[in-house]
Scaffold this motif. Structure first.
Motif, short mmCIF file in Angstrom:
data_model
loop_
_atom_site.label_atom_id
_atom_site.label_comp_id
_atom_site.label_asym_id
_atom_site.label_seq_id
_atom_site.Cartn_x
_atom_site.Cartn_y
_atom_site.Cartn_z
N GLU A 18 1.00 -1.03 -0.01
CA GLU A 18 -0.17 0.03 0.05
C GLU A 18 0.94 1.20 0.08
O GLU A 18 1.92 1.49 0.85
N ASP A 25 -6.14 2.11 -0.83
CA ASP A 25 -6.78 2.74 0.40
C ASP A 25 -7.33 4.10 -0.09
O ASP A 25 -6.49 5.13 -0.69
N HIS A 69 -5.55 7.59 0.87
CA HIS A 69 -4.35 7.67 0.42
C HIS A 69 -4.50 8.14 -1.18
O HIS A 69 -3.63 9.20 -1.49
N GLN A 123 -9.17 -0.54 1.07
CA GLN A 123 -9.66 0.06 2.26
C GLN A 123 -10.29 1.21 1.83
O GLN A 123 -9.64 2.24 1.21
N ARG A 131 -9.83 10.92 9.59
CA ARG A 131 -10.50 10.01 8.62
C ARG A 131 -11.93 9.79 9.27
O ARG A 131 -12.23 9.92 10.24
N GLU A 143 -11.11 1.43 6.80
CA GLU A 143 -9.84 1.71 7.84
C GLU A 143 -9.95 3.06 8.06
O GLU A 143 -9.65 4.09 7.45
#
Ligand SMILES: O=C(O)c1ccc(O)c(O)c1
Ligand SMILES: [Mg+2]
Length: 599
Positions: free
Chosen positions: A134, A165, A168, A191, A210, A239
């Motif tokens: 990742e 993810d 990101h 994620q 988040r 996540e």
């Protein structure tokens, strides 16, 4: 689809997190390493616990700072990895997350990263484990998903894939179309997280802010469409690193999380939920009070009359024009004080509205509260406020067993004076329910949300976000704040519409009502900011009327005293004005504190 949640997204011990995830309906979990390290359970016990709860362990995470390092460092990393793979075998987890390196030792050398990740994958494969690489948004050299994928692709190793993810990817503003160039089977994991848009340092942003998809400003559904188009068929896993969720009750956070995944799947067409039924008005608001006297005195001064009485319960219907307020005197504990307990929302299809709410995990309340009551569809909002979906004239014959039939008109009731309706309701949310509350009101009720605004209170900052239907006939302002002992902070308020706030304020006063006094400094400032007609400002000053304006027109408003946890606002809204007086909230809050504190 298989739904999953990272244990880092929930508060409490590992056991509490697993239980909450399972109860909320998740199929699996990502186990965050710290949660395992801190748990008194052995890996075998964790495995058994998950199995008992019906949860798969979809990911073990994270392994850090593995790749693109000098050889002697890499040898130590492999030793560490060997231990972790043994642990994963005991856990029964077959996918490990490797974050792109943030180490100062990491070299800007893709060939080296490729070679070392391939070696790691060799080792993993011996234990039947897959490595998902990742790109962290703050990775030292690898910080974009397409870069991580190039390295994975170059390695060409069956046990090495990538983990996408959404945080990101979206925080870096990457081009999402490249996702579809990755073969779906090489996306080992997905994620999902959302985040509010005002950017800050990306690491702080990721670690503290988040939120669940739909609660922030990212287009997580747009990203998911690309991932599904690439052929990914693995879990949808949340996540979410969030300071508030880490402290909140894991059970309600997990339910909120699962709701957000349902909505995300609805948005991409992967599940079908009963569609939203947007309410078309506020039929009533219900106050629960241990002491009706001050409440009815306030309502009387506001021009309401007692129009009807419930046939079986101590509930009176007070009405003025289109504004209906139920005063329920069933509350017994005087310390609880008067509070806003329920809202009746006019709905074109109450049963369908309740079905959607139920599909989105809203607790459904009994349809009849007493045997003689008309059946009503009702659910609880996250803050416990009861929401009744009540039929309107267009709901069709079969639904006309209306709540109003439970009330007998009072024979001597004076004709309700015309001229008001509920402009908006302002509800105070428990501090950890704010994001949940907005998503709930948007998704369950189909209301649109405005941007959130910060309101300065003398004793802490509050955040407020309004949700409304298309024509503004349902407007709800949701507010959360730090919660010192002052109960004003927990008050809800009901704003009544008037087309002449000066006349309404004078009438209220003449009837013995007390308006919240506003400091002179406020009016000196208004004089500097806006131009007023001759004498206008003096009138506002005399009555405590506040003023704001936006491109759509003016907003004039004033406040009553607070009874228990409730107060009223009189609002004169120009038709195009979309606000709620946020600019004046600091002055109003300070004035409410002053009224309660010794000077
Ligand atoms: O902030 C981190 O360290 C971290 C760890 C694991 C992840 O999957 C991630 O997205 C961030
Ligand atoms: Mg991640």
């Amino acid at each position: 689809m298989h739904t999953s949640i990272a244990t880092v997204s929930l508060s409490g011990s590992l056991t509490e997190k697993l239980t909450a995830a399972a109860r909320a309906g998740f199929d699996g979990v990502e186990i965050f390493e710290n949660d395992l390290l801190a748990s008194p359970l052995t890996p075998e016990e964790i495995r058994a616990r998950c199995a008992d709860l019906g949860l798969s362990i979809d990911l073990y995470q994270p392994m850090r700072d593995i790749e693109a390092v000098p050889q002697e460092v890499f040898s130590r990393n492999l030793r560490r990895a060997r231990h972790k793979f043994e642990l994963m075998e005991r856990l029964g987890a077959d996918t490990v997350l490797v974050c792109s390196s943030v180490s100062p030792l990491a070299l800007d050398d893709d060939a080296l990263a490729t070679e070392q990740l391939a070696q790691l994958a060799d080792l993993a494969q011996e234990s039947g484990i897959r490595v998902a690489y990742e790109a962290l948004a703050w990775g030292r050299h690898v910080n974009r998903y397409d870069h991580a994928w190039r390295i994975v692709e170059a390695a060409g190793h069956p046990a090495l894939g990538t983990c996408l993810d959404s945080f990101h990817i979206l925080s870096r503003g990457s081009d999402l179309r490249g996702i579809e160039d990755i073969p779906g089977e090489k996306i080992f994991f997905l994620q999902l997280a959302d985040a509010p848009l005002p950017a800050m340092d990306v690491l702080q942003w990721s670690r503290h802010h988040r939120c669940f998809p739909g609660q922030g400003g990212f287009d997580v559904a747009g990203l998911l469409r690309h991932v599904l188009a690439a052929g990914y068929r693995g879990p949808l896993s949340l996540e979410v690193f969030n300071d508030v969720f880490r402290q909140a009750d894991a059970g309600s956070t997990a339910v909120d999380a699962h709701r957000s995944l349902l909505l995300l799947q609805e948005a991409v067409g992967a599940v079908q939920l009963p569609p939203p039924v947007v309410p078309t008005g506020v039929a009533f608001a219900e106050l629960l009070t241990p002491d009706a006297e001050p409440v009815t005195a306030l309502l009387t001064a506001l021009g309401f009359t007692r129009a009807a009485r419930h046939r079986g319960k101590p509930v009176d219907l007070w009405q003025r024009g289109e504004a209906r307020i139920l005063v329920n005197t069933a509350a017994t504990d005087r310390r609880d004080g008067t509070r806003l307990a329920a809202i009746g929302l006019a709905s074109p299809d109450p049963a369908a509205a309740a079905r959607r709410a139920e599909a989105l995990h809203a607790p459904v309340l009994p349809r009849r509260r007493a045997p003689e009551d008309a059946p009503l569809d009702a659910v609880a909002a996250p803050d416990g406020t009861e929401l009744f979906f009540v039929a309107t004239a267009d709901s069709g014959e079969s639904r006309l067993a209306d709540w109003r039939g439970d009330f007998a008109d009072l024979p001597d009731a004076p004709a309700p004076s015309a001229g008001t309706r509920i402009d908006h309701l302002a509800l105070t949310q428990p501090w950890h329910h704010f994001d949940e509350a907005t998503l709930f009101h948007r998704s369950v009720l189909g209301l649109d949300a405005q941007d959130s605004v910060d309101l300065a209170d003398p004793y802490g900052l509050r955040r407020s976000r309004a949700v409304a239907n298309h024509d503004g006939s349902v407007r709800i302002a949701l507010t959360v704040g730090a919660a010192p002992a002052d109960e004003t902070l927990h008050a809800a308020h009901l704003a009544l519409a008037t087309d002449d706030v000066v006349a309404a304020a004078r009438a209220f006063r003449a009837a013995g009502g007390r308006l919240l006094p506003v400091p002179a400094n406020y009016y000196d400032d208004l004089a500097a900011r806006f131009t007023f007609a001759e004498g206008e400002l003096e009138t506002y000053r005399e009555l405590g009327i506040l003023y704001d304006q936006d491109a759509g027109g003016a907003f004039r408003h004033c406040y009553t005293e607070t009874i228990g946890h409730v107060f009223f606002e009189l609002v004169q809204r120009d038709p195009g004005h979309q606000g709620y007086g946020a600019a004046n909230a600091p002055v109003r809050l300070a004035a409410q504190h002053t009224g309660r504190l010794p000077r």
